[in-house]
Design a protein around this motif. Sequence first.
Motif, short mmCIF file in Angstrom:
data_model
loop_
_atom_site.label_atom_id
_atom_site.label_comp_id
_atom_site.label_asym_id
_atom_site.label_seq_id
_atom_site.Cartn_x
_atom_site.Cartn_y
_atom_site.Cartn_z
N GLN A 221 0.85 -1.19 0.00
CA GLN A 221 0.00 0.00 0.00
C GLN A 221 0.88 1.25 0.00
OE1 GLN A 221 -2.47 0.52 3.38
NE2 GLN A 221 -3.71 2.06 2.33
N VAL A 222 0.58 2.21 -0.84
CA VAL A 222 1.40 3.43 -0.94
C VAL A 222 0.76 4.52 -0.09
CG1 VAL A 222 2.38 5.15 -2.49
CG2 VAL A 222 2.06 2.80 -3.29
N ARG A 223 1.54 5.06 0.83
CA ARG A 223 1.02 6.13 1.69
C ARG A 223 1.38 7.48 1.09
NH1 ARG A 223 -0.79 5.48 6.53
NH2 ARG A 223 0.03 7.44 7.30
N ALA A 224 0.38 8.37 1.01
CA ALA A 224 0.63 9.73 0.50
C ALA A 224 1.10 10.58 1.69
CB ALA A 224 -0.63 10.31 -0.12
N GLU A 225 2.30 10.30 2.16
CA GLU A 225 2.84 10.99 3.33
C GLU A 225 4.36 10.87 3.28
OE1 GLU A 225 3.26 13.19 5.35
OE2 GLU A 225 1.79 12.83 6.91
N SER A 226 5.02 11.79 3.93
CA SER A 226 6.47 11.70 4.00
C SER A 226 6.86 10.61 5.00
CB SER A 226 7.03 13.06 4.43
OG SER A 226 8.01 12.92 5.41
N PHE A 227 7.87 9.83 4.65
CA PHE A 227 8.36 8.79 5.56
C PHE A 227 8.83 9.40 6.87
CE2 PHE A 227 12.24 6.51 7.04
CZ PHE A 227 11.61 5.40 7.58
N TRP A 228 9.44 10.58 6.79
CA TRP A 228 9.96 11.22 8.01
C TRP A 228 8.81 11.55 8.96
CZ3 TRP A 228 14.32 9.71 6.57
CH2 TRP A 228 14.86 10.00 5.33
N MET A 229 7.68 12.00 8.40
CA MET A 229 6.53 12.32 9.23
C MET A 229 5.90 11.04 9.78
SD MET A 229 6.36 15.62 9.12
CE MET A 229 4.79 15.93 9.86
N ASP A 230 5.82 10.03 8.91
CA ASP A 230 5.13 8.80 9.27
C ASP A 230 5.90 7.99 10.32
OD1 ASP A 230 2.84 7.15 8.77
OD2 ASP A 230 4.18 5.71 7.79
#
Length: 512
Positions: free
Chosen positions: A4-13
């Motif tokens: 699943q692709v998250r529309a978020e920055s990895f740093w934030m997540d």
Amino acid sequence: MTAQVRAESFWMDSTESTAYPPLERDVTVDVAVVGGGITGLCTAWELAQTGRSVIVLEADRIAAGVTGYTTAKLSALHTQIYSQITSSFGAGAARSYAESQQNAIEHVAHTAANLGIDCQLERCPSFTYVQHEDGVDMIRDEVAAARAAGLRASLVTETGLPFSVAAAVRVEDQAQFHPRRYLLGLAEASTANSVAIYERTRVTDLDEGAPHELTTESGARVRAGTVVVATHYPVFDRALLFTRLIPTRALVVAASIPAAQDPGGTYITAEDNTRSVRTAPYGDGQRLLIVTGEQFTPGQGEVRRLFEVLTSWTTGRFPDAQVRYQWAAQDNSTTDNLPYVGPLHAGADNVYVATGYGGWGMSNGVMAALLLTGLVTGDRLPWTDLYDPRRLHPITEAGPLLEAQAKTVKHFIGDRLRTSHVDSVDDITPGTGAVLRVAGQRCAVYRDEGGVAHAVSATCTHLGCIVAFNDAERAWECPCHGSRFSVDGAVLHGPATEPLEAHDLPTRTGSA
Ligand code: FES
């Protein structure tokens, strides 16, 4: 199975969100820092070390704006910056640039070690590469200029990338890290060291005096001997820097890959509309490959399609890549390729600004913090003049300056004349947006997934250009100076400080 692709920055997540309180009362401090990104937080930390009382005022959450969406390379090799600086300003300027950037990298490594911040800092080489033979001379020039500037640079034809290159500049002693881990750790250390951080505290006015006075949205006032404007795009732009800043948005795709396929360094090429590659820790036997590219002017990209192009580039070259995240980053370049760090305007007395990092916000953000600290304490760093925002190099800057202004005028006039791609609000499908006239007013209308249409003014509150819809990130963007707004009109990114005005839609709609 597709991940699943998250529309978020990895740093934030991959980090906790913060919850510093808003400022609710008047305060007096030595230094007020406006903006809680890498520049603001590092400046606050450095100045607190000198015994000054420091306050950080962040409109939203710290390290969650541009800083939370960076690629977070800590590199002194900025594509082909050394040949550019050498040809425009000479070898001495290139040396100062290299020293200031490498100094920033070493400072992060040193600070993280001293404070015990586990920011996943990894030392690695940085590369600028080309795949086409006609770029090899550029690489040769960059190696020569980078070496002359004092960096450990060499020309190579072999890299860790899974495809061949025609040539690359390789510079040793560079790094990559997790920017939020570093900055949240630094914020914690800062508050333990007399820095006060306030979030959800938007500064609305700056009255320069002795002391300076800042007004916040809630009405609380801050009196400060020194003010640092570190809001990425300066919210108080009293030197009209916006005319010399060129906004660019770039897309990021992050994918897990087997650790054995890690290319072992940070990479960038100006070919293919820019490709930047780095990795980060991502669980057992895995690395997160972070690819940035497909740059565009805010409001001017078919962003969904560009994400597809970048994703296909990534999976085409790293066949085992499983895309996990996609997000976008924004930065401003300057008309002479050097950041603006120093006095806010020609007559400024203890009011400073830092902006125009050209996509290299990590080393430049830390460099700016150290430079500004030197200006405040009177201990000027050797490269202070190089970055002074009051500089103007008429010959070097004339071309880019005129080009930026022509582009703005073109948007200001041309976008008003452009007809909408839909005839009426009814033609806007769920999840999309369009600019069109409704009851005589130029509106930006977004229809949500539930079918409800949201209308705001299409006129940017900065200087009146017409916004355009970003179809992947569902935001309104201004092509003139890069302001961004949510579909409900709230400011996501300056220079605009006021939201787009909400409009009611009549029951029957149509275009005019
Ligand atoms: Fe300047 Fe919109 S950002 S007019």
